[in-house]
Write a protein that holds these residues in place. Structure first.
Motif, PDB file in Angstrom:
ATOM      1  N   PRO A 485       0.801  -1.236   0.000  1.00 54.43           N
ATOM      2  CA  PRO A 485       0.000   0.000   0.000  1.00 54.43           C
ATOM      3  C   PRO A 485       0.829   1.279   0.000  1.00 54.43           C
ATOM      4  CG  PRO A 485       0.007  -1.011   2.185  1.00 54.43           C
ATOM      5  CD  PRO A 485       0.662  -1.985   1.263  1.00 54.43           C
ATOM      6  N   ASN A 486       2.123   1.190   0.355  1.00 59.82           N
ATOM      7  CA  ASN A 486       2.937   2.404   0.402  1.00 59.82           C
ATOM      8  C   ASN A 486       3.023   3.102  -0.945  1.00 59.82           C
ATOM      9  OD1 ASN A 486       3.585   2.973   2.986  1.00 59.82           O
ATOM     10  ND2 ASN A 486       5.718   2.330   2.882  1.00 59.82           N
ATOM     11  N   THR A 487       2.822   2.361  -2.021  1.00 61.81           N
ATOM     12  CA  THR A 487       2.780   2.981  -3.341  1.00 61.81           C
ATOM     13  C   THR A 487       1.773   4.116  -3.361  1.00 61.81           C
ATOM     14  OG1 THR A 487       3.292   0.852  -4.372  1.00 61.81           O
ATOM     15  CG2 THR A 487       2.366   2.561  -5.802  1.00 61.81           C
ATOM     16  N   PHE A 488       0.645   3.918  -2.697  1.00 58.51           N
ATOM     17  CA  PHE A 488      -0.440   4.888  -2.709  1.00 58.51           C
ATOM     18  C   PHE A 488      -0.452   5.773  -1.466  1.00 58.51           C
ATOM     19  CE2 PHE A 488      -1.561   0.901  -4.806  1.00 58.51           C
ATOM     20  CZ  PHE A 488      -1.805   1.347  -6.102  1.00 58.51           C
ATOM     21  N   LEU A 489       0.045   5.240  -0.350  1.00 52.52           N
ATOM     22  CA  LEU A 489       0.008   6.010   0.899  1.00 52.52           C
ATOM     23  C   LEU A 489       1.076   7.102   0.946  1.00 52.52           C
ATOM     24  CD1 LEU A 489      -0.532   3.113   3.488  1.00 52.52           C
ATOM     25  CD2 LEU A 489      -2.222   4.810   2.753  1.00 52.52           C
ATOM     26  N   LYS A 490       2.267   6.808   0.468  1.00 48.68           N
ATOM     27  CA  LYS A 490       3.384   7.748   0.587  1.00 48.68           C
ATOM     28  C   LYS A 490       3.102   9.091  -0.075  1.00 48.68           C
ATOM     29  CE  LYS A 490       7.525   9.190   1.558  1.00 48.68           C
ATOM     30  NZ  LYS A 490       7.823   9.635   2.938  1.00 48.68           N
ATOM     31  N   PRO A 491       2.584   9.144  -1.316  1.00 49.42           N
ATOM     32  CA  PRO A 491       2.353  10.451  -1.943  1.00 49.42           C
ATOM     33  C   PRO A 491       1.325  11.314  -1.224  1.00 49.42           C
ATOM     34  CG  PRO A 491       2.430   8.724  -3.607  1.00 49.42           C
ATOM     35  CD  PRO A 491       2.367   8.041  -2.276  1.00 49.42           C
ATOM     36  N   MET A 492       0.416  10.702  -0.473  1.00 46.37           N
ATOM     37  CA  MET A 492      -0.635  11.493   0.171  1.00 46.37           C
ATOM     38  C   MET A 492      -0.311  11.836   1.622  1.00 46.37           C
ATOM     39  SD  MET A 492      -3.658   8.644   0.912  1.00 46.37           S
ATOM     40  CE  MET A 492      -3.830   8.083  -0.769  1.00 46.37           C
ATOM     41  N   GLU A 493       0.764  11.280   2.182  1.00 48.14           N
ATOM     42  CA  GLU A 493       0.989  11.383   3.622  1.00 48.14           C
ATOM     43  C   GLU A 493       1.230  12.820   4.083  1.00 48.14           C
ATOM     44  OE1 GLU A 493       2.986   8.705   7.109  1.00 48.14           O
ATOM     45  OE2 GLU A 493       3.806   8.576   5.092  1.00 48.14           O
ATOM     46  N   ALA A 494       2.059  13.577   3.367  1.00 45.34           N
ATOM     47  CA  ALA A 494       2.335  14.955   3.781  1.00 45.34           C
ATOM     48  C   ALA A 494       1.075  15.813   3.716  1.00 45.34           C
ATOM     49  CB  ALA A 494       3.430  15.553   2.903  1.00 45.34           C
ATOM     50  N   SER A 495       0.274  15.616   2.680  1.00 44.21           N
ATOM     51  CA  SER A 495      -0.953  16.407   2.540  1.00 44.21           C
ATOM     52  C   SER A 495      -1.955  16.067   3.632  1.00 44.21           C
ATOM     53  CB  SER A 495      -1.577  16.168   1.160  1.00 44.21           C
ATOM     54  OG  SER A 495      -0.739  16.655   0.136  1.00 44.21           O
ATOM     55  N   ILE A 496      -2.025  14.790   4.021  1.00 44.54           N
ATOM     56  CA  ILE A 496      -2.915  14.405   5.116  1.00 44.54           C
ATOM     57  C   ILE A 496      -2.401  14.976   6.433  1.00 44.54           C
ATOM     58  CG2 ILE A 496      -3.786  12.463   6.470  1.00 44.54           C
ATOM     59  CD1 ILE A 496      -5.148  12.848   3.775  1.00 44.54           C
ATOM     60  N   GLY A 497      -1.084  14.948   6.633  1.00 46.47           N
ATOM     61  CA  GLY A 497      -0.512  15.541   7.839  1.00 46.47           C
ATOM     62  C   GLY A 497      -0.836  17.020   7.946  1.00 46.47           C
ATOM     63  N   ALA A 498      -0.777  17.719   6.800  1.00 43.49           N
ATOM     64  CA  ALA A 498      -1.098  19.147   6.805  1.00 43.49           C
ATOM     65  C   ALA A 498      -2.584  19.371   7.053  1.00 43.49           C
ATOM     66  CB  ALA A 498      -0.683  19.772   5.470  1.00 43.49           C
ATOM     67  N   ALA A 499      -3.432  18.567   6.427  1.00 47.67           N
ATOM     68  CA  ALA A 499      -4.882  18.718   6.608  1.00 47.67           C
ATOM     69  C   ALA A 499      -5.264  18.521   8.070  1.00 47.67           C
ATOM     70  CB  ALA A 499      -5.632  17.734   5.718  1.00 47.67           C
ATOM     71  N   ARG A 500      -4.610  17.552   8.711  1.00 54.03           N
ATOM     72  CA  ARG A 500      -4.911  17.300  10.130  1.00 54.03           C
ATOM     73  C   ARG A 500      -4.505  18.495  10.999  1.00 54.03           C
ATOM     74  NH1 ARG A 500      -1.906  15.437  14.536  1.00 54.03           N
ATOM     75  NH2 ARG A 500      -3.256  14.665  16.196  1.00 54.03           N
ATOM     76  N   LEU A 501      -3.298  19.018  10.773  1.00 48.47           N
ATOM     77  CA  LEU A 501      -2.840  20.146  11.577  1.00 48.47           C
ATOM     78  C   LEU A 501      -3.646  21.408  11.285  1.00 48.47           C
ATOM     79  CD1 LEU A 501       1.039  19.655  11.566  1.00 48.47           C
ATOM     80  CD2 LEU A 501      -0.585  19.172  13.401  1.00 48.47           C
ATOM     81  N   MET A 502      -4.128  21.556  10.060  1.00 46.72           N
ATOM     82  CA  MET A 502      -5.022  22.672   9.747  1.00 46.72           C
ATOM     83  C   MET A 502      -6.305  22.585  10.562  1.00 46.72           C
ATOM     84  SD  MET A 502      -4.776  22.961   5.591  1.00 46.72           S
ATOM     85  CE  MET A 502      -3.240  23.316   4.744  1.00 46.72           C
TER      86      MET A 502
END
Length: 569
Positions: A485-502
Motif C-alpha cells: 500500500p505504500n505505493t499509494f500512501l506515501k504520496p498522500m501522507e504529507a498532505s494528510i498531515g497538513a490537513a490534520r494540523l489545519m
C-alpha cells in the motif's frame, strides 16, 4: 495553462470530436471513444513523473485571471489528496467505456455524456478556486442525469430526478457558504477572493474568524451537508440505491468509483482547513452519522434481493468507514480514510462491472434467478470471489488496509479521550466489518453455489478474454493495494498531515498553503523550511528544521507553541 488543464479538458475535446463521426457508425464510435479515454489516462500518468511526495503544497499550479473584480480566477493544482483521485477518474472512465461496448442504443450520445462527465469530475479534483470548484461540482450532475434517464432501467425517470434534486439542493448551502467566506476574506484583508489558498491563509493566522466566530459552525454545516449528501451519509443517502439500480453499468462504476469521492474529498479540501475551531466539536456528530450509516447500510444490504441494490447499500456502509477515519482526526485514521476512498473506487467499481457482465447475459439481477454458477462459469466465479473478499476487507487485499487504518484511528482517538469521541462508536463501526462479511458471503453463496436448475443459467458460458482482461486489471490493483500500500500512501501522507494540523491546531500554528516555507516533515510536524520551491520539491527535508507545530499524531495538538517562540528557539 498547463498539464492539469490538458488532462481536464481532453475528455471534453473527445466529446466534440465524437460528434464528427456519423451516428450510424457505432463500431467506429466505440473504438474511438475507447482509444481517446485510454489516451487521457496515459496523459494523466505523466503526473507520476514530476509529482513530489515531499511537500503538502499544491503542484502543477495554474493561475489565470478570470473575473478579477469579483475575486474569481481560473486556479488549478493538485496535492497528495487529489493526485490519486485524478488518476482514479481517468482509469475508471477508461474501464467504463471499455465495458460500454455492450451499449447499442444512441451510442454516440452515450459516450459524449461520459466524456463530459469525466471533464467535470477532473475539474472538481483540480480546482483551487471555490467558484470554479462549484461550477465543476454542479456540472457533474448534468451528464449523470442524462446517463440514468436515457440509458437507465425501468424507473430511470424517477431515479434521475431524485439524484439531481438531492445533490443539487445540498450544494445550494455550499454556494451560500462560499460567498460568505469570500466576504469574510474581504473584511479581513480588504480584497475579495474565492481562492481557497487565500482564504485558508487567513484562517491559519486567525484573522478570518476573528470577528465572526459565531458564523463558523453554521458555515461548517453549509459545506458539510453538501458533502454528506454526495458521499452519501445517513440520512442523506436515499438517492443512491435508486440511482445505482437504474443507472447503466458504466454509470454505476463511475458513480461509486468517483462521484461519491467528491463528498469525502470536499471534507479534506474545504471543511477541515477552513473551519478548524469547530472541527473538534463537530467530529462526534459526523462520526455518529457515519457509524449509523455503516450499520444501517449493512443491515439493509443483507435483505436485498437485487445484486445491484445490495452493492449500492454496501457503498453507504463503506463510505461510512471513510468518514470514520477522517473524523478520528489522527494521522492513522485520516490516512486510512483517504486511502479507503481509492480502495472503494476499485473494489465497488469492480463489483458493479461483474454484476453488469452477468446482467448482459441474463437480463436479471435477482438472487432467485441464479445458483450453481461456480461450475458453469469458473473464471467469473473466481474473479467475483476475489473482488467480494476485497470488499469484505480480507487481509492481503486493498480493502483491509483502508478499513483497518480508519478503525485504528477511531480507536486511538477514543482511547485518548480526544475530541469528545466515544469508544462505543469505534466498537460499533468495527461490527460493520462483520456484517459486511455476512451479506456479501450470503450473496456469493446464493449466486455461485447450490444446484443449477434454471435452464437459462445452464446455457451460460464463461466470460470472454476481453472481459477477463478488464476485470483482471482491477484484481491487480486489489492485490497491489493490499500487499504494497505504500505505493499509494506515501504520496498522500504529507498532505494528510497538513490537513490534520489545519483542522486541530490553534491559530498561528496551522500550516498554510500560501506560506512556501511551511512544510510537513517525516514525523508529520509542521516545520519551518525556508528556501524551498513549493512547486518543484524533489528532495526530502534535512531533519534539522525548526518545528512550528508538533504533530502529536495520536492525540490533540498542544497549544503551548506558536510561530514566534519556535522560530526564536
Amino acid at each position: 495553462m498547463g498539464i492539469l488543464s490538458v488532462i481536464t479538458f481532453l475528455p471534453l475535446l473527445g466529446a466534440l470530436l465524437l460528434n464528427l463521426i456519423p451516428s450510424s457508425k457505432t463500431s467506429t464510435v466505440k473504438w474511438a471513444a475507447l482509444g481517446w479515454s485510454l489516451g487521457v489516462f496515459a496523459v494523466s500518468l505523466t503526473l507520476l513523473k514530476d509529482f513530489s511526495s515531499n511537500t503538502f503544497h499544491f503542484q502543477f499550479t495554474e493561475n489565470i485571471e478570470w473575473m478579477k473584480g469579483m475575486g474569481i480566477a481560473y486556479r488549478m493544482g493538485i496535492d497528495g489528496i487529489s493526485f490519486w483521485l485524478v488518476l482514479l477518474t481517468t482509469f475508471l472512465t477508461a474501464i467504463s467505456i471499455w465495458f460500454s461496448f455492450y451499449v447499442n442504443d444512441r451510442v454516440k450520445q452515450y459516450f459524449v455524456w461520459i466524456f463530459v462527465l469525466e471533464t467535470a469530475m477532473l475539474g472538481v479534483f483540480c480546482s483551487l478556486d471555490m467558484v470554479l470548484f462549484y461550477s465543476f461540482f454542479e456540472a457533474s450532475l448534468i451528464p449523470m442525469y442524462f446517463l440514468i434517464s436515457i440509458w437507465g432501467g425501468a424507473r430511470r425517470a424517477y431515479a434521475s430526478k431524485k439524484f439531481f434534486i438531492y445533490t443539487f439542493a445540498g450544494s445550494i448551502f455550499m454556494l451560500l457558504g462560499m460567498i460568505t467566506l469570500a466576504s469574510l476574506h474581504q473584511k479581513a484583508t480588504g480584497t475579495l477572493s474565492f481562492s481557497i489558498i487565500d482564504i485558508q491563509a487567513q484562517v491559519a493566522n486567525g484573522k478570518l474568524w476573528a470577528g465572526a466566530f459565531q458564523l463558523q459552525a453554521w458555515l461548517f454545516w453549509s459545506f458539510a451537508v453538501a458533502f454528506l449528501v454526495k458521499c452519501p451519509a445517513f440520512p442523506f443517502h436515499t438517492w443512491l440505491p435508486d440511482a445505482h439500480v437504474e443507472a447503466p453499468t458504466a454509470g454505476s462504476i463511475i458513480l461509486a468509483g468517483v462521484l461519491l469521492k467528491m463528498g469525502t474529498y470536499g471534507f479534506l479540501r474545504f471543511v477541515m482547513p477552513l473551519f478548524p475551531d469547530v472541527i473538534p466539536t463537530m467530529a462526534p456528530y459526523v462520526m455518529t452519522l457515519a457509524v449509523i450509516g455503516i450499520i444501517y447500510g449493512a443491515i439493509v444490504a443483507a435483505i436485498q434481493p437485487d445484486l445491484k441494490k445490495l452493492i449500492a447499500y454496501s457503498s453507504v456502509a463503506h463510505m461510512g468507514f471513510v468518514l470514520v477515519g477522517l473524523f478520528s482526526l489522527n494521522h492513522t485514521g485520516m490516512l486510512g480514510g483517504t486511502y479507503q476512498q481509492l480502495n472503494h473506487g476499485i473494489s465497488t467499481g469492480a463489483l458493479f462491472l461483474l454484476v453488469g457482465l452477468i446482467y448482459e447475459r441474463r437480463h436479471t439481477r435477482m438472487f432467485t434467478e441464479f445458483g450453481g454458477l461456480k461450475a458453469q462459469m469458473p473464471i467469473y466465479a473466481t474473479i467475483f470471489l476475489i473482488v467480494m473478499l476485497s470488499s469484505v476487507g480480507l487481509p492481503g487485499t486493498n480493502g483491509f488496509i483502508g478499513e483497518f487504518m480508519a478503525l485504528m484511528g477511531a480507536f486511538e482517538s477514543s482511547f485518548a479521550g480526544a475530541y469528545g469521541l466515544n469508544l462505543g462508536l469505534a466498537v460499533i463501526a468495527a461490527c460493520g466489518v462483520i456484517l459486511a462479511a455476512v451479506y456479501l458471503l450470503y450473496m456469493f453463496m446464493q449466486v455461485f453455489y447450490g444446484p443449477n436448475n434454471n435452464p437459462e443459467n445452464q446455457r451460460l458460458k464463461d466470460i470472454k478474454p476481453w472481459e477477463i482482461a478488464i476485470s483482471g486489471i482491477l484484481v491487480v490493483f486489489i492485490f497491489w493495494g493490499g500487499i504494497y500500500p505504500n505505493t499509494f500512501l506515501k504520496p498522500m501522507e504529507a498532505s494528510i498531515g497538513a490537513a490534520r494540523l489545519m483542522a486541530v491546531s490553534p491559530a498561528g500554528n496551522r500550516p498554510s498553503w500560501a506560506e512556501s516555507d511551511h512544510e510537513i516533515d517525516a514525523k508529520m510536524n509542521l516545520v519551518y523550511a525556508p528556501n524551498r520551491d513549493g512547486s518543484k520539491i524533489t528532495e526530502p527535508l534535512k531533519g534539522n528544521e525548526a518545528v512550528l507545530t508538533p504533530a502529536n499524531l495520536h492525540f490533540p495538538v498542544k497549544q503551548a507553541t506558536n510561530l514566534e517562540a519556535n522560530l526564536s528557539r
